[in-house]
Scaffold this active site. Structure first.
Site, PDB file in Angstrom:
ATOM      1  N   ARG A 117       0.840  -1.194   0.000  1.00 31.40           N
ATOM      2  CA  ARG A 117       0.000   0.000   0.000  1.00 31.40           C
ATOM      3  C   ARG A 117       0.880   1.250   0.000  1.00 31.40           C
ATOM      4  NH1 ARG A 117      -4.721   2.404  -1.335  1.00 31.40           N
ATOM      5  NH2 ARG A 117      -5.982   3.154   0.389  1.00 31.40           N
ATOM      6  N   THR A 392     -10.032   0.565  -8.998  1.00 32.37           N
ATOM      7  CA  THR A 392      -9.070  -0.425  -8.564  1.00 32.37           C
ATOM      8  C   THR A 392      -9.130  -1.583  -9.539  1.00 32.37           C
ATOM      9  OG1 THR A 392      -9.586   0.274  -6.309  1.00 32.37           O
ATOM     10  CG2 THR A 392      -8.460  -1.819  -6.522  1.00 32.37           C
ATOM     11  N   THR A 410      -4.301  -0.615  -7.009  1.00 33.95           N
ATOM     12  CA  THR A 410      -5.127   0.555  -7.292  1.00 33.95           C
ATOM     13  C   THR A 410      -4.327   1.842  -7.463  1.00 33.95           C
ATOM     14  OG1 THR A 410      -7.013   1.846  -6.473  1.00 33.95           O
ATOM     15  CG2 THR A 410      -5.457   1.037  -4.841  1.00 33.95           C
ATOM     16  N   LEU A 411      -4.934   2.790  -8.174  1.00 32.72           N
ATOM     17  CA  LEU A 411      -4.513   4.183  -8.197  1.00 32.72           C
ATOM     18  C   LEU A 411      -5.492   5.052  -7.418  1.00 32.72           C
ATOM     19  CD1 LEU A 411      -3.559   4.490 -11.977  1.00 32.72           C
ATOM     20  CD2 LEU A 411      -1.959   4.703 -10.067  1.00 32.72           C
ATOM     21  N   ASN A 412      -6.555   4.462  -6.928  1.00 32.14           N
ATOM     22  CA  ASN A 412      -7.692   5.053  -6.219  1.00 32.14           C
ATOM     23  C   ASN A 412      -8.777   5.428  -7.216  1.00 32.14           C
ATOM     24  OD1 ASN A 412      -9.047   5.594  -3.834  1.00 32.14           O
ATOM     25  ND2 ASN A 412      -8.500   7.753  -3.868  1.00 32.14           N
ATOM     26  N   ASP A 434      -7.776   8.616   0.546  1.00 33.51           N
ATOM     27  CA  ASP A 434      -8.268   7.517   1.380  1.00 33.51           C
ATOM     28  C   ASP A 434      -7.997   7.736   2.865  1.00 33.51           C
ATOM     29  OD1 ASP A 434      -9.543   6.034  -0.496  1.00 33.51           O
ATOM     30  OD2 ASP A 434      -8.034   4.459  -0.658  1.00 33.51           O
ATOM     31  N   SER A 463      -7.744   1.159   3.411  1.00 36.06           N
ATOM     32  CA  SER A 463      -8.241   0.689   2.113  1.00 36.06           C
ATOM     33  C   SER A 463      -9.419  -0.248   2.314  1.00 36.06           C
ATOM     34  CB  SER A 463      -7.123  -0.053   1.372  1.00 36.06           C
ATOM     35  OG  SER A 463      -7.628  -0.721   0.235  1.00 36.06           O
ATOM     36  N   SER A 464     -10.242  -0.373   1.268  1.00 35.31           N
ATOM     37  CA  SER A 464     -11.328  -1.356   1.264  1.00 35.31           C
ATOM     38  C   SER A 464     -10.967  -2.611   0.477  1.00 35.31           C
ATOM     39  CB  SER A 464     -12.593  -0.733   0.655  1.00 35.31           C
ATOM     40  OG  SER A 464     -13.089   0.304   1.473  1.00 35.31           O
ATOM     41  N   GLY A 485     -13.809   0.552  -4.923  1.00 32.66           N
ATOM     42  CA  GLY A 485     -13.866   1.504  -3.824  1.00 32.66           C
ATOM     43  C   GLY A 485     -14.592   0.926  -2.630  1.00 32.66           C
TER      44      GLY A 485
END
Length: 581
Positions: A117, A392, A410-412, A434, A463-464, A485
């Site tokens: 992360r 993501t 992810t890049l968000n 985030d 994060s999710s 997300g």
């Protein structure tokens, strides 16, 4: 000789077409199956695969991963190759400028997880996105150079390969270089995404032309990315140093200076992935192996499963009013807990054992009333004794030996911050959003948080992402995960229920419509056609508010059948593809 399968499922209509290419020894050369659906009906994969399977977001990356498996690589080798191939072919979320999580299970049952992360730069602060009056500055945590955390994907792949890989590093990166330099023909979905975001690319990247063309992109256009190919060559030749040092690091720092960003060369050099012990639990005889914090996904997934375990879901049926009501009430309580207790365990005491205790979650459900919806305003995070206070991508891989990898990266936001590193050709993330920019203030996904997820230098944002592996009777059973997300957790949760409770195969479990509740805002987001009209009416009379969400998640998963074959589920909501042999 082996059978090769690469079914690219486009667009998700009820008339999906599957092309199954079979070996000549099987009497058929090409078999075309047309799926005609009345309510729920599916075509089963005619070919059986037990030497390996890759399910990911693009047909190009899926083929790269399968080729690595066929060359003798294991699941981690294939994962590394897929990660870099997705950077090239899935720029919305595939990345070297972002981060993610990996859950690993060896063929012998040993498990591990890798946290790659992103981290907050050293000069980040808890009020960096607030003005002098304490108000959130719009879009500062999303579409500026200050929105980016220190990327972790390259270091993560280096660490994963060092620990588990078999093939040479250079051989795993080279396919992505070839795709970037020679180009690939883009899909309809990618063309649409590039056209939609063209204005943002131009606005945020003066003097750069990455992912731009004079006229509109269309399906079949060739996308060539020469600067990205050069960056990947440095990573191929120098490994970690090819990204976190030398020319690429200089280009990242120069990009930061152009936009008043705060990431430095020291931030890049000091970044390291972390191996963490998996979070595990049980659901009706199945062992759930999933990601620990700073992912909230693993803890929340186990909480959700424990919350519904004692109820007869299989008798009620898929997406009936009773099933939906129970799942929503569980999600409401779990997301409330997420807002208070989840964060980076290196900075904040996260009460994982208490949160995933089945007795705790059973107590949380005692306030659930079948007669009426529980208003989210009346639900607060649970009391734990002794405790002090969308875009993501995911891929699932299993190799011939039975080693399994579940990775979400992810890049968000879709295309991250939309800001490219000049000269290097890749996108920067906007993962700083985030964090909790201000206690109680929602992020781009509407999720709220507090002290546990406040911004601190060197801290990993919550994060999710929920990469997950499941065992049954000590054997590998499922590999699953999704982008989306805030909806990631609930999409993985519902996919697992679809298989275990509702007896769906993997593709069915991925295909069916989904719904989502996250405590705040107090609405059920649903894909169109998820809940039948009469069921929906009964729920609305109890006080449940439903809103259309469009597509929820893009689940990529693999199910191991009783006879040991791999059955993939590639989400028709995207260009997701399953490849097996």
């Amino acid at each position: 000789m082996s059978n090769i399968f690469a079914a690219n499922k486009m667009a998700g209509s009820r008339g999906d077409v599957f092309f199954i290419v079979k070996n000549k020894l099987q009497k058929f050369s090409v078999c075309l199956l047309l799926v005609v659906t009345v309510h729920v009906c599916y075509a089963q994969d005619a070919t059986k695969y037990n030497k390996g399977m890759v399910v990911c977001a693009t047909p190009f990356a899926s083929k790269v991963g399968l080729d690595i498996l066929k060359k003798g690589g294991n699941a981690v080798d294939a994962a590394v190759a897929v990660q870099f191939a997705l950077e090239v072919t899935h720029p919305e979320a595939g990345n070297i400028g972002g981060g993610g999580f990996m859950v690993y299970r060896s063929a012998s049952g040993k498990t591990n997880t890798l946290d790659f992360r992103e981290k907050a730069p050293a000069s980040a602060g808890s009020k960096m996105y607030q003005d002098s009056a304490g108000n959130i500055i719009p879009d500062m945590s999303l579409y500026t150079h200050q929105a980016s955390g220190v990327p972790g994907s390259v270091d993560g792949m280096v660490q994963a390969h060092h620990k588990y890989g078999k093939l040479k590093w250079a051989d795993l990166v080279q396919p992505a270089i070839n795709l970037a330099r020679n180009g690939f023909k883009i899909t309809r979905k990618l063309a649409s995404a590039l056209n939609y975001d063209k204005g943002q690319f131009i606005k945020l990247n003066p003097g750069k032309t990455y992912l731009l063309k004079n006229d509109a992109w269309k399906e079949g256009d060739l996308l060539v990315q020469e600067d990205l190919a050069k960056t990947l060559e440095l990573i191929r030749d120098k490994g970690r140093e090819g990204f976190y040092g030398g020319l690429v690091a200089d280009e990242i720092v120069a990009e930061m200076k152009r936009g008043n960003g705060i990431m430095t060369k020291n931030d890049l050099g000091n970044y390291h992935s972390v191996w963490r012990e998996a979070v595990t639990g049980n659901y009706k005889g199945y062992k759930i192996i999933t990601m620990p914090p700073p992912s909230s996904g693993g803890v929340a997934l186990l909480q959700l499963l424990h919350s519904v375990e004692k109820y007869p879901l299989s008798q009620w049926g898929h997406n009936t009013d009773s099933t939906v009501q129970l799942v929503v009430e569980a999600e409401r309580r779990v997301y409330a807990d997420r807002s208070k207790y989840l964060g980076d365990p290196d900075f904040y005491k996260v009460p994982v054992d208490s949160l995933i205790n089945p007795a705790y979650n059973e107590r949380r459900m005692k306030s659930f009333n079948w007669d009426a919806a529980t208003p989210s305003a009346s639900i607060q995070p649970g009391i734990i004794a002794g405790y002090e206070s969308d875009q993501t991508t995911h891929y699932s891989i299993v190799d011939a030996e039975g080693n399994a990898v579940s990775i979400t990266t992810t890049l968000n936001d879709s295309f991250g911050s939309h800001i490219f590193v000049k000269g290097a050709g890749f996108l920067l993330n906007n993962e700083m959003d985030d964090f909790s920019s201000k206690p109680g203030a929602p992020n781009m996904f509407g999720l709220v948080g507090g002290k546990a997820n406040s911004i601190q230098p060197g801290k990993r944002m919550l994060s999710s992402m929920t990469p997950t592996i499941i065992e049954k009777d000590g054997k590998l059973f499922m590999v699953v995960g999704t982008p989306g997300g805030a909806t990631i957790i609930t999409s993985v949760f519902q996919t697992i229920l679809n298989v275990i409770e509702f007896n769906m195969d993997m593709q069915q479990a991925v295909d069916v419509k989904r719904f989502h509740h996250q405590w705040l805002p107090d609405v059920i987001e649903v894909e169109r056609g998820t809940i039948r009209a009469e069921e929906k009416s009964r729920l609305e009379k109890k006080g449940y508010k439903m809103v259309d969400h469009g597509q929820i998640g893009r689940v990529d998963a693999i199910l191991i059948t009783k006879d040991g074959y791999y059955h993939g589920g590639a989400d028709p909501r995207g260009d997701d593809t399953k490849s097996g042999w």
